[in-house]
Design a protein around this motif. Structure first.
Motif, PDB file in Angstrom:
ATOM      1  N   THR A  59       0.838  -1.206   0.000  1.00  0.00           N
ATOM      2  CA  THR A  59       0.000   0.000   0.000  1.00  0.00           C
ATOM      3  C   THR A  59       0.869   1.251   0.000  1.00  0.00           C
ATOM      4  OG1 THR A  59      -1.761  -1.187   1.150  1.00  0.00           O
ATOM      5  CG2 THR A  59      -1.825   1.219   1.266  1.00  0.00           C
ATOM      6  N   MET A  88      -5.101 -10.896  -0.012  1.00  0.00           N
ATOM      7  CA  MET A  88      -6.421 -10.293   0.190  1.00  0.00           C
ATOM      8  C   MET A  88      -7.504 -11.366   0.308  1.00  0.00           C
ATOM      9  SD  MET A  88      -6.111  -6.964   0.274  1.00  0.00           S
ATOM     10  CE  MET A  88      -4.776  -7.469   1.321  1.00  0.00           C
ATOM     11  N   VAL A  94     -11.076  -8.306   4.749  1.00  0.00           N
ATOM     12  CA  VAL A  94     -11.237  -7.693   3.432  1.00  0.00           C
ATOM     13  C   VAL A  94     -12.498  -8.270   2.785  1.00  0.00           C
ATOM     14  CG1 VAL A  94     -10.183  -7.319   1.168  1.00  0.00           C
ATOM     15  CG2 VAL A  94      -8.742  -7.440   3.206  1.00  0.00           C
ATOM     16  N   SER A  95     -13.427  -7.385   2.458  1.00  0.00           N
ATOM     17  CA  SER A  95     -14.693  -7.817   1.865  1.00  0.00           C
ATOM     18  C   SER A  95     -14.508  -8.178   0.393  1.00  0.00           C
ATOM     19  CB  SER A  95     -15.739  -6.706   1.991  1.00  0.00           C
ATOM     20  OG  SER A  95     -15.406  -5.621   1.135  1.00  0.00           O
ATOM     21  N   GLU A  97     -16.226  -6.968  -1.962  1.00  0.00           N
ATOM     22  CA  GLU A  97     -16.294  -5.709  -2.706  1.00  0.00           C
ATOM     23  C   GLU A  97     -14.912  -5.064  -2.788  1.00  0.00           C
ATOM     24  OE1 GLU A  97     -18.490  -6.339  -0.054  1.00  0.00           O
ATOM     25  OE2 GLU A  97     -20.100  -6.971  -1.406  1.00  0.00           O
ATOM     26  N   GLN A  98     -14.165  -5.115  -1.682  1.00  0.00           N
ATOM     27  CA  GLN A  98     -12.811  -4.568  -1.679  1.00  0.00           C
ATOM     28  C   GLN A  98     -11.899  -5.380  -2.598  1.00  0.00           C
ATOM     29  OE1 GLN A  98     -12.566  -4.766   2.658  1.00  0.00           O
ATOM     30  NE2 GLN A  98     -12.031  -2.576   2.676  1.00  0.00           N
ATOM     31  N   GLU A 100     -12.789  -7.112  -5.196  1.00  0.00           N
ATOM     32  CA  GLU A 100     -13.174  -6.808  -6.579  1.00  0.00           C
ATOM     33  C   GLU A 100     -12.589  -5.468  -7.026  1.00  0.00           C
ATOM     34  OE1 GLU A 100     -17.434  -7.270  -6.658  1.00  0.00           O
ATOM     35  OE2 GLU A 100     -17.262  -9.447  -6.368  1.00  0.00           O
ATOM     36  N   ALA A 101     -12.587  -4.479  -6.129  1.00  0.00           N
ATOM     37  CA  ALA A 101     -11.997  -3.170  -6.465  1.00  0.00           C
ATOM     38  C   ALA A 101     -10.491  -3.299  -6.682  1.00  0.00           C
ATOM     39  CB  ALA A 101     -12.299  -2.155  -5.361  1.00  0.00           C
ATOM     40  N   ILE A 102      -9.840  -4.093  -5.854  1.00  0.00           N
ATOM     41  CA  ILE A 102      -8.397  -4.307  -5.989  1.00  0.00           C
ATOM     42  C   ILE A 102      -8.102  -5.034  -7.297  1.00  0.00           C
ATOM     43  CG2 ILE A 102      -6.397  -5.476  -4.973  1.00  0.00           C
ATOM     44  CD1 ILE A 102      -7.786  -4.975  -2.204  1.00  0.00           C
ATOM     45  N   ASP A 105      -8.322  -2.627 -10.084  1.00  0.00           N
ATOM     46  CA  ASP A 105      -7.140  -1.768 -10.096  1.00  0.00           C
ATOM     47  C   ASP A 105      -5.968  -2.505 -10.742  1.00  0.00           C
ATOM     48  OD1 ASP A 105      -5.651   0.704  -9.153  1.00  0.00           O
ATOM     49  OD2 ASP A 105      -4.524  -0.871  -8.099  1.00  0.00           O
TER      50      ASP A 105
END
Length: 188
Positions: A59, A88, A94-95, A97-98, A100-102, A105
């Motif tokens: 991060t 992850m 870590v959900s 949704e998180q 999927e966003a990662i 990215d």
């Protein structure tokens, strides 16, 4: 000085030294040194069971890149991004949704840097197979295999190993054997 130069240190010892170096870099507001140290730290943390270190340092690297894209090459950390994605999936904090966003990215960074989506689909394949969704895993495996290999993809031996995992998990032992026997890797 690279921590790797000292062969008598364990991975845990190297991580501790690198964490101290990162703290010194931060105290001196030396982003470039902090970046270099954290890239080494990522590589050493990979061998430890504590995924938190991997994620925290990655991060920091992402943030440093976003703040100074002209200082760093995004390609330098795409390989490590795959490791972080794996961490992850196994982190209960870590959900989906998180995740999927990662994943999106990661996909955007691959595309932006001229890579195909083979590493992206490989990550989806691996994680889907690991939770027993064999049919969905096959869909991702097929998508992965449609993409050409590039330098963010796994080595040929790992690629073969992961593919054989599907056929073994699906109970298609004859197909796994046929794929292995037709592989040029079995002769090495």
């Amino acid at each position: 000085y690279q921590v790797d130069d000292n062969k008598s240190l364990t991975h845990k010892d190297k991580v501790q030294l690198l964490k101290q170096a990162a703290a010194i870099a931060d105290l001196n507001e030396d982003v470039e040194w902090g970046y270099d140290v954290r890239m080494q730290l990522l590589r050493e943390s990979y061998y430890l069971t504590n995924d938190e270190e991997l994620v925290t340092n990655f991060t920091w690297i992402l943030n440093a890149y976003e703040e100074h894209p002209d200082w760093f090459d995004e390609n330098d950390f795409l390989w490590e991004y795959k490791w972080v994605l794996g961490a992850m999936y196994s982190n209960p904090d870590v959900s989906m949704e998180q995740i999927e966003a990662i994943l999106e990215d990661f996909k955007a960074r691959l595309t932006r840097n001229g890579h195909g989506l083979r590493a992206y689909y490989d990550r989806l394949y691996t994680e889907t197979l690991s939770i027993g969704q064999v049919k969905k895993a096959k869909e991702y495996l097929d998508l992965r295999n449609e993409c050409p290999q590039d330098d963010v993809d796994n080595c040929p031996a790992c690629t073969l190993d992961y593919e054989l995992d599907y056929y073994l998990e699906a109970g298609e032992f004859d197909e796994a054997y046929k794929i292995f026997m037709s592989s040029s890797l079995r002769f090495r």
